[in-house]
Design a protein around this motif. Structure first.
Motif, PDB file in Angstrom:
ATOM      1  N   GLY A  76       5.911   5.734  -5.038  1.00  0.00           N
ATOM      2  CA  GLY A  76       6.522   6.107  -3.767  1.00  0.00           C
ATOM      3  C   GLY A  76       7.927   5.597  -3.553  1.00  0.00           C
ATOM      4  O   GLY A  76       8.676   6.136  -2.745  1.00  0.00           O
ATOM      5  N   GLY A  77       8.303   4.535  -4.263  1.00  0.00           N
ATOM      6  CA  GLY A  77       9.627   3.967  -4.070  1.00  0.00           C
ATOM      7  C   GLY A  77       9.589   2.455  -4.109  1.00  0.00           C
ATOM      8  O   GLY A  77       8.567   1.842  -4.412  1.00  0.00           O
ATOM      9  N   TYR A  78      10.721   1.880  -3.785  1.00  0.00           N
ATOM     10  CA  TYR A  78      10.907   0.421  -3.789  1.00  0.00           C
ATOM     11  C   TYR A  78      10.975  -0.037  -2.337  1.00  0.00           C
ATOM     12  O   TYR A  78      11.971   0.206  -1.655  1.00  0.00           O
ATOM     13  N   PRO A  79       9.935  -0.667  -1.827  1.00  0.00           N
ATOM     14  CA  PRO A  79       9.876  -0.972  -0.390  1.00  0.00           C
ATOM     15  C   PRO A  79      10.941  -1.936   0.110  1.00  0.00           C
ATOM     16  O   PRO A  79      11.109  -2.077   1.319  1.00  0.00           O
ATOM     17  N   LEU A  80      11.665  -2.574  -0.796  1.00  0.00           N
ATOM     18  CA  LEU A  80      12.713  -3.497  -0.371  1.00  0.00           C
ATOM     19  C   LEU A  80      14.084  -2.828  -0.357  1.00  0.00           C
ATOM     20  O   LEU A  80      15.066  -3.414   0.099  1.00  0.00           O
ATOM     21  N   SER A  81      14.161  -1.578  -0.817  1.00  0.00           N
ATOM     22  CA  SER A  81      15.473  -0.961  -1.012  1.00  0.00           C
ATOM     23  C   SER A  81      16.061  -0.351   0.247  1.00  0.00           C
ATOM     24  O   SER A  81      17.261  -0.439   0.490  1.00  0.00           O
ATOM     25  N   ASN A  82      15.242   0.309   1.079  1.00  0.00           N
ATOM     26  CA  ASN A  82      15.780   0.970   2.264  1.00  0.00           C
ATOM     27  C   ASN A  82      14.676   1.263   3.270  1.00  0.00           C
ATOM     28  O   ASN A  82      13.481   1.239   2.927  1.00  0.00           O
ATOM     29  N   ALA A 100      -4.742  11.186  -6.153  1.00  0.00           N
ATOM     30  CA  ALA A 100      -3.700  10.255  -6.588  1.00  0.00           C
ATOM     31  C   ALA A 100      -3.759   8.922  -5.843  1.00  0.00           C
ATOM     32  O   ALA A 100      -4.132   8.859  -4.673  1.00  0.00           O
ATOM     33  N   SER A 101      -3.356   7.877  -6.541  1.00  0.00           N
ATOM     34  CA  SER A 101      -3.139   6.563  -5.938  1.00  0.00           C
ATOM     35  C   SER A 101      -1.638   6.361  -5.784  1.00  0.00           C
ATOM     36  O   SER A 101      -0.876   6.601  -6.723  1.00  0.00           O
ATOM     37  N   VAL A 102      -1.219   5.916  -4.615  1.00  0.00           N
ATOM     38  CA  VAL A 102       0.203   5.677  -4.366  1.00  0.00           C
ATOM     39  C   VAL A 102       0.566   4.278  -4.863  1.00  0.00           C
ATOM     40  O   VAL A 102      -0.178   3.313  -4.660  1.00  0.00           O
ATOM     41  N   CYS A 103       1.722   4.179  -5.511  1.00  0.00           N
ATOM     42  CA  CYS A 103       2.193   2.911  -6.069  1.00  0.00           C
ATOM     43  C   CYS A 103       3.493   2.486  -5.394  1.00  0.00           C
ATOM     44  O   CYS A 103       4.383   3.311  -5.177  1.00  0.00           O
ATOM     45  N   ALA A 104       3.586   1.212  -5.106  1.00  0.00           N
ATOM     46  CA  ALA A 104       4.854   0.623  -4.680  1.00  0.00           C
ATOM     47  C   ALA A 104       5.496  -0.017  -5.902  1.00  0.00           C
ATOM     48  O   ALA A 104       4.831  -0.693  -6.690  1.00  0.00           O
ATOM     49  N   PHE A 105       6.797   0.206  -6.064  1.00  0.00           N
ATOM     50  CA  PHE A 105       7.516  -0.252  -7.246  1.00  0.00           C
ATOM     51  C   PHE A 105       8.363  -1.476  -6.911  1.00  0.00           C
ATOM     52  O   PHE A 105       8.999  -1.537  -5.850  1.00  0.00           O
ATOM     53  N   GLY A 106       8.393  -2.431  -7.824  1.00  0.00           N
ATOM     54  CA  GLY A 106       9.232  -3.602  -7.612  1.00  0.00           C
ATOM     55  C   GLY A 106       9.475  -4.347  -8.911  1.00  0.00           C
ATOM     56  O   GLY A 106       9.011  -3.938  -9.979  1.00  0.00           O
ATOM     57  N   MET A 107      10.192  -5.439  -8.806  1.00  0.00           N
ATOM     58  CA  MET A 107      10.528  -6.252  -9.966  1.00  0.00           C
ATOM     59  C   MET A 107       9.767  -7.567  -9.933  1.00  0.00           C
ATOM     60  O   MET A 107       9.162  -7.923  -8.921  1.00  0.00           O
ATOM     61  N   THR A 108       9.799  -8.271 -11.049  1.00  0.00           N
ATOM     62  CA  THR A 108       9.174  -9.588 -11.091  1.00  0.00           C
ATOM     63  C   THR A 108       9.876 -10.537 -10.117  1.00  0.00           C
ATOM     64  O   THR A 108      10.990 -10.268  -9.658  1.00  0.00           O
ATOM     65  N   ARG A 109       9.221 -11.620  -9.826  1.00  0.00           N
ATOM     66  CA  ARG A 109       9.822 -12.617  -8.930  1.00  0.00           C
ATOM     67  C   ARG A 109      11.158 -13.081  -9.481  1.00  0.00           C
ATOM     68  O   ARG A 109      11.432 -13.010 -10.681  1.00  0.00           O
ATOM     69  N   ASP A 118       8.699 -15.040  -2.758  1.00  0.00           N
ATOM     70  CA  ASP A 118       9.722 -14.078  -3.179  1.00  0.00           C
ATOM     71  C   ASP A 118       9.696 -12.853  -2.261  1.00  0.00           C
ATOM     72  O   ASP A 118       8.636 -12.256  -2.028  1.00  0.00           O
ATOM     73  N   VAL A 119      10.854 -12.456  -1.757  1.00  0.00           N
ATOM     74  CA  VAL A 119      10.914 -11.351  -0.795  1.00  0.00           C
ATOM     75  C   VAL A 119      10.458 -10.033  -1.425  1.00  0.00           C
ATOM     76  O   VAL A 119       9.862  -9.184  -0.745  1.00  0.00           O
ATOM     77  N   GLY A 120      10.729  -9.863  -2.718  1.00  0.00           N
ATOM     78  CA  GLY A 120      10.302  -8.643  -3.387  1.00  0.00           C
ATOM     79  C   GLY A 120       8.799  -8.557  -3.513  1.00  0.00           C
ATOM     80  O   GLY A 120       8.199  -7.491  -3.284  1.00  0.00           O
ATOM     81  N   MET A 121       8.172  -9.659  -3.869  1.00  0.00           N
ATOM     82  CA  MET A 121       6.712  -9.695  -3.963  1.00  0.00           C
ATOM     83  C   MET A 121       6.062  -9.430  -2.611  1.00  0.00           C
ATOM     84  O   MET A 121       5.091  -8.673  -2.491  1.00  0.00           O
ATOM     85  N   ARG A 126       3.406  -5.790   1.638  1.00  0.00           N
ATOM     86  CA  ARG A 126       3.515  -5.139   2.952  1.00  0.00           C
ATOM     87  C   ARG A 126       3.426  -3.619   2.848  1.00  0.00           C
ATOM     88  O   ARG A 126       3.072  -2.952   3.829  1.00  0.00           O
ATOM     89  N   ALA A 127       3.724  -3.060   1.676  1.00  0.00           N
ATOM     90  CA  ALA A 127       3.609  -1.615   1.504  1.00  0.00           C
ATOM     91  C   ALA A 127       2.159  -1.151   1.605  1.00  0.00           C
ATOM     92  O   ALA A 127       1.900   0.018   1.892  1.00  0.00           O
ATOM     93  N   GLU A 128       1.224  -2.060   1.346  1.00  0.00           N
ATOM     94  CA  GLU A 128      -0.213  -1.792   1.473  1.00  0.00           C
ATOM     95  C   GLU A 128      -0.677  -0.615   0.615  1.00  0.00           C
ATOM     96  O   GLU A 128      -1.529   0.181   1.025  1.00  0.00           O
ATOM     97  N   THR A 129      -0.114  -0.503  -0.564  1.00  0.00           N
ATOM     98  CA  THR A 129      -0.571   0.512  -1.506  1.00  0.00           C
ATOM     99  C   THR A 129      -1.684  -0.076  -2.375  1.00  0.00           C
ATOM    100  O   THR A 129      -1.720  -1.286  -2.596  1.00  0.00           O
ATOM    101  N   PRO A 130      -2.577   0.774  -2.891  1.00  0.00           N
ATOM    102  CA  PRO A 130      -3.638   0.241  -3.753  1.00  0.00           C
ATOM    103  C   PRO A 130      -3.120  -0.241  -5.099  1.00  0.00           C
ATOM    104  O   PRO A 130      -3.764  -1.063  -5.756  1.00  0.00           O
ATOM    105  N   VAL A 131      -1.950   0.276  -5.509  1.00  0.00           N
ATOM    106  CA  VAL A 131      -1.377  -0.057  -6.814  1.00  0.00           C
ATOM    107  C   VAL A 131       0.056  -0.536  -6.638  1.00  0.00           C
ATOM    108  O   VAL A 131       0.816   0.019  -5.835  1.00  0.00           O
ATOM    109  N   CYS A 132       0.407  -1.567  -7.376  1.00  0.00           N
ATOM    110  CA  CYS A 132       1.802  -2.027  -7.437  1.00  0.00           C
ATOM    111  C   CYS A 132       2.274  -1.932  -8.884  1.00  0.00           C
ATOM    112  O   CYS A 132       1.557  -2.335  -9.810  1.00  0.00           O
ATOM    113  N   THR A 133       3.456  -1.389  -9.063  1.00  0.00           N
ATOM    114  CA  THR A 133       4.073  -1.320 -10.382  1.00  0.00           C
ATOM    115  C   THR A 133       5.203  -2.331 -10.442  1.00  0.00           C
ATOM    116  O   THR A 133       6.104  -2.318  -9.606  1.00  0.00           O
TER     117      THR A 133
END
Length: 219
Positions: A76-82, A100-109, A118-121, A126-133
Motif C-alpha cells: 500500500g505504501g510507506y506510512p511514514l512518507s506522506n 489479498a493481504s495489504v502490506c505496509a512498506f518500510g525500512m529496518t530500524r 524507531d519512528v519507522g517501525m 500504526r498502519a495496522e496491516t496484517p503484513v509488513c514488508t
C-alpha cells in the motif's frame, strides 16, 4: 501496468513458512506442486514515475481491482512518507478484500536506535496491516558507504526490525535489497542478512534484483 514481484525464498532459511528442507528436495517423492504468490507494488513503486499521482480514492479502487485479479499481497505504501499513504491505510481496513493481504512498506530500524523507539517501525505498526514488508541492505558496499555502519550492526538492524514486527503480531516479508550484487561482492554477508531475517521470524524473503541487471543463469 502492474509491477509485480515474484517472491523467491531460500528453503533452508525460510523453513517456518515452507517447512521444506534442502535434503527433502533431493527426493522426487517429496516434490509437490509449488504455489506462486504474487506481490503487487503498483501503489508504491508504481507511483514513483514522472507525472504519476494517485489520490487516496484512486489507490483504494486499484486495491479492489488487484484483489479481484487474485493478487496475494498489495503493497500500500510507506506510512511514514506522506499523509496520503497514512489515509490509505486507514481507509483500506474498511474494504472487504476477499483474497489479498495489504502490506505496509518500510525500512529496518536506524543505526543506534532500538526498534521499539524507531519512528519507522512505529509507523508500520500504526498502519495496522496484517503484513509488513521491511527492506534491508544486502550489499556490503551500501552498508559501509551509505549506512556507514559495521557489517555486524547491519545484521542486528535486520534481526531487530523483523523480530519487533513479528513479535507484535505482524507477518513479515523481508526484502533483501540488491541481493545479487551483494552476493557477488560478499556472499557470506549476504547469506548472514537472510539468516538474520529468517531467525527473527520473517515469513518470506524476497531476493531483490534491484538494479535489474542479473541474467537468469546468474540467478
Amino acid at each position: 501496468t502492474s509491477s509485480s514481484m515474484l517472491r523467491h525464498a531460500l528453503p533452508a532459511l525460510t523453513r517456518r513458512r515452507f517447512g521444506t528442507s534442502l535434503q527433502s528436495c533431493h527426493s522426487a517423492a517429496a516434490l509437490a506442486p509449488t504455489r506462486v504468490e504474487l506481490y503487487d507494488t503498483t501503489l508504491r513503486d508504481g507511483t514513483q514515475g514522472e507525472g504519476v499521482s494517485l489520490s487516496v480514492r484512486d489507490k483504494l479502487a486499484i486495491a479492489e481491482q488487484l484483489d479481484d485479479l487474485g493478487f496475494d499481497y498489495i503493497e500500500g505504501g510507506y506510512p511514514l512518507s506522506n499523509e496520503k499513504d497514512v489515509a490509505f491505510f486507514e481507509h483500506v481496513r474498511r474494504l472487504n478484500l476477499r483474497h489479498a493481504s495489504v502490506c505496509a512498506f518500510g525500512m529496518t530500524r536506524r543505526k543506534g536506535i532500538d526498534a521499539c523507539d524507531d519512528v519507522g517501525m512505529l509507523a508500520l505498526l500504526r498502519a495496522e496491516t496484517p503484513v509488513c514488508t521491511v527492506v534491508g541492505k544486502t550489499w556490503d558496499f551500501h552498508v559501509t558507504t551509505v549506512l556507514r555502519v559495521p557489517l555486524e550492526e547491519n545484521i542486528a538492524m535486520i534481526h531487530d526490525s523483523v523480530r519487533f514486527l513479528a513479535s507484535s503480531g505482524r507477518r513479515v516479508i523481508y526484502d533483501a535489497e540488491h541481493f545479487f550484487d551483494g552476493w557477488k561482492a560478499n556472499p557470506k554477508h549476504a547469506a548472514d542478512t537472510l539468516r538474520a531475517a529468517a531467525d527473527a521470524g520473517a515469513d518470506a524473503i524476497a531476493l531483490c534484483d534491484t538494479n535489474g541487471g542479473s541474467m537468469p543463469e546468474e540467478i
